[in-house]
Write a protein that holds these residues in place. Structure first.
Motif, mmCIF file in Angstrom:
data_model
loop_
_atom_site.group_PDB
_atom_site.id
_atom_site.type_symbol
_atom_site.label_atom_id
_atom_site.label_comp_id
_atom_site.label_asym_id
_atom_site.label_seq_id
_atom_site.Cartn_x
_atom_site.Cartn_y
_atom_site.Cartn_z
ATOM 1 N N THR A 62 0.878 -1.122 0.048
ATOM 2 C CA THR A 62 -0.042 0.025 -0.045
ATOM 3 C C THR A 62 0.939 1.162 0.271
ATOM 4 O O THR A 62 1.520 1.505 0.833
ATOM 5 C CB THR A 62 -0.951 -0.112 1.108
ATOM 6 O OG1 THR A 62 -1.825 -1.077 1.220
ATOM 7 C CG2 THR A 62 -1.649 1.319 1.092
ATOM 8 N N PHE A 63 1.035 2.098 -1.003
ATOM 9 C CA PHE A 63 1.538 3.205 -1.207
ATOM 10 C C PHE A 63 0.478 4.465 -0.638
ATOM 11 O O PHE A 63 -0.571 4.486 -1.145
ATOM 12 C CB PHE A 63 1.995 3.674 -2.556
ATOM 13 C CG PHE A 63 2.938 2.758 -3.120
ATOM 14 C CD1 PHE A 63 4.249 2.871 -2.830
ATOM 15 C CD2 PHE A 63 2.645 1.483 -3.805
ATOM 16 C CE1 PHE A 63 5.133 2.086 -3.307
ATOM 17 C CE2 PHE A 63 3.500 0.608 -4.403
ATOM 18 C CZ PHE A 63 4.804 0.892 -4.079
ATOM 19 N N ARG A 64 0.830 4.935 0.504
ATOM 20 C CA ARG A 64 0.096 5.838 1.000
ATOM 21 C C ARG A 64 0.874 7.479 0.698
ATOM 22 O O ARG A 64 1.975 7.664 0.976
ATOM 23 C CB ARG A 64 0.151 5.804 2.760
ATOM 24 C CG ARG A 64 -0.482 6.759 3.381
ATOM 25 C CD ARG A 64 -0.591 6.638 4.603
ATOM 26 N NE ARG A 64 -1.106 5.101 5.029
ATOM 27 C CZ ARG A 64 -0.909 4.435 6.248
ATOM 28 N NH1 ARG A 64 -0.502 4.780 7.260
ATOM 29 N NH2 ARG A 64 -1.789 3.121 6.366
ATOM 30 N N VAL A 65 -0.123 8.222 0.112
ATOM 31 C CA VAL A 65 0.226 9.581 -0.308
ATOM 32 C C VAL A 65 -0.398 10.492 0.278
ATOM 33 O O VAL A 65 -1.658 10.787 0.212
ATOM 34 C CB VAL A 65 -0.084 9.711 -1.784
ATOM 35 C CG1 VAL A 65 0.476 10.908 -2.412
ATOM 36 C CG2 VAL A 65 0.701 8.561 -2.529
ATOM 37 N N PRO A 66 0.258 11.298 1.155
ATOM 38 C CA PRO A 66 -0.401 12.579 1.891
ATOM 39 C C PRO A 66 -0.220 13.614 1.058
ATOM 40 O O PRO A 66 0.757 13.978 0.262
ATOM 41 C CB PRO A 66 0.368 12.674 3.229
ATOM 42 C CG PRO A 66 1.629 12.222 2.989
ATOM 43 C CD PRO A 66 1.490 11.236 1.752
ATOM 44 N N ASP A 67 -1.102 14.615 1.065
ATOM 45 C CA ASP A 67 -1.183 15.863 0.679
ATOM 46 C C ASP A 67 -0.476 17.071 1.711
ATOM 47 O O ASP A 67 -0.951 16.961 2.539
ATOM 48 C CB ASP A 67 -2.404 16.511 0.097
ATOM 49 C CG ASP A 67 -2.257 17.849 -0.864
ATOM 50 O OD1 ASP A 67 -2.436 17.569 -2.135
ATOM 51 O OD2 ASP A 67 -1.961 18.870 -0.265
ATOM 52 N N GLN A 140 -5.456 15.712 3.679
ATOM 53 C CA GLN A 140 -5.893 14.400 3.358
ATOM 54 C C GLN A 140 -4.779 13.769 2.882
ATOM 55 O O GLN A 140 -3.674 13.791 2.490
ATOM 56 C CB GLN A 140 -7.084 14.447 2.431
ATOM 57 C CG GLN A 140 -8.348 15.329 2.954
ATOM 58 C CD GLN A 140 -9.419 15.371 1.880
ATOM 59 O OE1 GLN A 140 -9.305 14.901 0.698
ATOM 60 N NE2 GLN A 140 -10.613 15.826 2.160
ATOM 61 N N PHE A 141 -5.151 12.153 2.538
ATOM 62 C CA PHE A 141 -4.307 11.314 1.924
ATOM 63 C C PHE A 141 -5.017 10.106 1.280
ATOM 64 O O PHE A 141 -6.206 10.044 1.274
ATOM 65 C CB PHE A 141 -3.542 10.753 2.979
ATOM 66 C CG PHE A 141 -3.982 9.439 4.046
ATOM 67 C CD1 PHE A 141 -4.048 8.121 3.597
ATOM 68 C CD2 PHE A 141 -4.647 10.046 5.077
ATOM 69 C CE1 PHE A 141 -4.793 7.348 4.349
ATOM 70 C CE2 PHE A 141 -5.351 9.045 6.104
ATOM 71 C CZ PHE A 141 -5.283 7.772 5.670
ATOM 72 N N GLN A 142 -4.393 9.566 0.302
ATOM 73 C CA GLN A 142 -5.063 8.482 -0.524
ATOM 74 C C GLN A 142 -3.945 7.228 -0.262
ATOM 75 O O GLN A 142 -2.802 7.427 -0.265
ATOM 76 C CB GLN A 142 -5.158 9.006 -1.873
ATOM 77 C CG GLN A 142 -6.128 7.825 -2.729
ATOM 78 C CD GLN A 142 -7.316 7.242 -2.173
ATOM 79 O OE1 GLN A 142 -7.245 6.472 -1.395
ATOM 80 N NE2 GLN A 142 -8.160 8.179 -2.649
ATOM 81 N N GLU A 143 -4.540 5.995 -0.430
ATOM 82 C CA GLU A 143 -3.861 4.772 -0.476
ATOM 83 C C GLU A 143 -3.896 4.140 -1.685
ATOM 84 O O GLU A 143 -5.253 4.119 -2.388
ATOM 85 C CB GLU A 143 -4.121 3.841 0.857
ATOM 86 C CG GLU A 143 -3.832 4.568 1.877
ATOM 87 C CD GLU A 143 -4.184 3.572 3.330
ATOM 88 O OE1 GLU A 143 -3.280 3.845 4.037
ATOM 89 O OE2 GLU A 143 -4.913 2.795 2.851
#
Length: 248
Positions: A62-67, A140-143
């Motif tokens: 899981t690549f977790r990408v926060p803004d 926010q972030f997205q996975e």
């Protein structure tokens, strides 16, 4: 009217108890700060979870990408798979509102899978692009989930990532780990360990079982230190009460 005087030794003992109690409280505050620091990351980076897996096995990454910006959205993320650690099988889980584009490359030396088939082409990069309204907004972030395997016989895989913002800025998470160096833009890293004879000993890499043990042990150790200091503080408080002279 006679006035009862408190003996000086008792008064000195009370002051000493208060001093020790204050020091214990300060130490307890420091340990509490360490506990909170362990649980909270220094800053938000693009990461891969779990951070460890088993060589030769399959794993869900899981690549977790926060803004990280206050006034710009993340509109695209690209993750590169290194040339020196090709992975035969890579599949992408759909993310609502995002389109995944898989880029492949040819191998000079084909790989052989478990069935004996020759694999001459592997995934080299994955790019996720957000549709209008699906961008990662500030705070926010997205996975993004990827199933990979069999994992190569290397110590680690460095997934260099590029994060694209709506204001045109590109943050390059490409700094490879260096011992003793605090990197500004560290790349996501997956550490690999040799397969154990007992499958259960290697941990369940699809759920992050491999990397959870050390965190639990660290949590118990820090919690023990906090409870020990708390007991010291209570003991000193009890000593202060017993050493104080009775009220006439």
């Amino acid at each position: 009217m006679s006035r009862t005087r408190v003996p000086r030794p008792a008064r000195t003992g009370a002051r000493r108890a208060r001093l020790l109690l204050a020091r214990a409280g300060a130490a307890l505050a420091v340990v509490a700060a360490v506990v909170l620091g362990v649980g909270a990351p220094a800053s938000a980076h693009v990461t891969v979870n779990p951070s460890a897996a088993t060589q030769g096995g399959f794993a869900k990454l899981t690549f977790r990408v926060p803004d990280e910006k206050d006034s710009a959205n993340t509109v695209k993320i690209q993750v590169t798979l290194p040339d020196n650690a090709p992975i035969p099988s890579v599949s992408v889980k759909p993310v609502p509102g995002w389109t995944a584009q898989v880029q492949k490359r040819s191998l000079d030396t084909p790989l052989t899978d478990d069935d004996g088939a020759q694999i001459s082409e592997v995934v080299s990069a994955i790019t996720w692009t957000a549709a209008s309204g699906a961008e990662i907004k500030p705070g926010q972030f997205q996975e993004f989930d990827v199933s990979v395997g069999p994992l190569p016989d290397v110590d680690q895989i460095v997934f260099k990532a590029l994060q694209y913002y709506s204001d045109g800025d590109i943050v390059r998470w490409i700094d490879e780990p260096t011992p003793g160096v605090d990197l500004e833009h560290p790349a996501p890293v997956l550490h690999l360990t040799p397969a154990a004879d007992d499958p259960q000993a290697a941990g369940d890499t699809t759920t992050g079982g491999t990397s959870g043990g050390s965190g639990v042990a660290l949590g118990f150790g820090v919690a023990g230190a906090v409870l020990g200091l708390a007991g010291l503080a209570l003991g000193l408080l009890a000593y202060r009460r017993t050493s104080s002279p009775p009220t006439p």
